[in-house]
Scaffold this active site. Structure first.
Site, mmCIF file in Angstrom:
data_model
loop_
_atom_site.group_PDB
_atom_site.id
_atom_site.type_symbol
_atom_site.label_atom_id
_atom_site.label_comp_id
_atom_site.label_asym_id
_atom_site.label_seq_id
_atom_site.Cartn_x
_atom_site.Cartn_y
_atom_site.Cartn_z
ATOM 1 C CG ASN A 159 -0.478 -0.270 2.494
ATOM 2 O OD1 ASN A 159 0.550 -0.921 2.646
ATOM 3 N ND2 ASN A 159 -1.142 0.229 3.515
ATOM 4 C CD GLU A 211 -1.624 4.524 4.427
ATOM 5 O OE1 GLU A 211 -1.175 5.368 5.221
ATOM 6 O OE2 GLU A 211 -2.282 3.534 4.781
ATOM 7 C CB CYS A 265 -10.820 -2.853 -0.386
ATOM 8 S SG CYS A 265 -10.193 -2.129 -1.921
ATOM 9 C CB CYS A 283 -8.361 -4.802 -4.374
ATOM 10 S SG CYS A 283 -7.270 -3.423 -3.953
ATOM 11 C CB CYS A 324 -5.160 -1.579 -1.931
ATOM 12 S SG CYS A 324 -6.574 -0.853 -1.114
ATOM 13 C CD GLU A 328 -5.164 -6.161 -1.521
ATOM 14 O OE1 GLU A 328 -4.645 -5.031 -1.388
ATOM 15 O OE2 GLU A 328 -5.966 -6.642 -0.704
HETATM 16 N N1 THU Z 1 -5.307 -1.688 2.250
HETATM 17 C C1 THU Z 1 -4.676 -2.512 1.365
HETATM 18 O O1 THU Z 1 -3.563 -2.241 0.939
HETATM 19 N N2 THU Z 1 -5.323 -3.623 0.968
HETATM 20 C C2 THU Z 1 -6.539 -4.020 1.433
HETATM 21 O O2 THU Z 1 -7.016 -5.059 1.031
HETATM 22 C C3 THU Z 1 -7.288 -3.182 2.365
HETATM 23 C C4 THU Z 1 -6.635 -1.927 2.784
HETATM 24 C C5 THU Z 1 -4.603 -0.490 2.716
HETATM 25 C C6 THU Z 1 -5.189 0.823 2.342
HETATM 26 C C7 THU Z 1 -4.621 1.713 3.426
HETATM 27 O O3 THU Z 1 -3.323 2.132 3.043
HETATM 28 C C8 THU Z 1 -4.489 0.806 4.630
HETATM 29 O O4 THU Z 1 -4.557 -0.519 4.120
HETATM 30 C C9 THU Z 1 -5.531 1.008 5.689
HETATM 31 O O5 THU Z 1 -6.795 0.921 5.194
#
Ligand code: THU
Length: 158
Positions: free
Chosen positions: A62, A64, A113, A116, A73, A75
């Site tokens: 991820n 941000e 999520c 994804c 994310c 994935e």
């Molecule tokens: N996140 C992912 O990378 N993958 C997921 O399947 C769910 C959430 C990340 C997004 C954000 O940077 C952090 O997790 C918290 O939500």
């Protein structure tokens, strides 16, 4: 009007019972990818690893941003990187896991999520065969043999 039922199939196993060496290395790669995640806001470090038809593994995590909606994310980072770097290779499997601020891997298997999942569906269409998805917790893994199962009634234009 008829009533319909959607059946969801998955396997549950412990990490140390994952005997397939390729899948075991995919999980290790996803774990490794958590260490280069950029998650200064959530402190939730997610790693994803994609197995390609040429046997290679590409990873993502991820990323941000202070403008929260701009982050992405693990994935999607991994899947888009796979398509960007090896457009003709087919995606065979994806593993996802996460570490918290305390450096410990999430006990609960990490689940992609909705966005994804939608990307996974299109990736699967491009691959032309079911993609295996491994939702990894620190000790327990849930394995879905067909990514399409993760998103009933997915949006499709083709
Ligand atoms: N996140 C992912 O990378 N993958 C997921 O399947 C769910 C959430 C990340 C997004 C954000 O940077 C952090 O997790 C918290 O939500």
């Amino acid at each position: 009007m008829t009533e319909e039922t959607y059946t969801f199939h998955y396997h549950r196993c412990t990490l140390n019972r994952l005997t397939d060496p390729v899948l075991a290395s995919l999980v290790r790669a996803a774990r490794e990818a958590t260490y280069t995640a950029y998650a200064p806001y959530s402190h939730f470090y997610v790693g994803a690893a994609v197995l390609l038809s040429d046997g290679s593994i590409v990873t993502g995590n991820n990323q941000e941003n202070a403008a929260f909606g701009a982050g992405t994310c693990a994935e999607r980072t991994a899947l888009f990187y796979a398509h960007a770097s090896k457009p003709t290779a087919k995606v065979e499997a994806l593993a996802v896991t996460a570490r918290g601020e305390d450096d410990r891997f999430s006990a609960r298997p990490v689940s992609p999520c909705g966005i994804c999942r939608q990307v996974l569906i299109e990736t699967q269409q491009r691959a032309g065969h079911p993609i295996k998805v491994l939702l990894c917790g620190s000790e327990e893994i849930l394995i879905v043999d067909d990514a399409k199962q993760l998103l009933p009634f997915a949006f499709e234009t083709f």
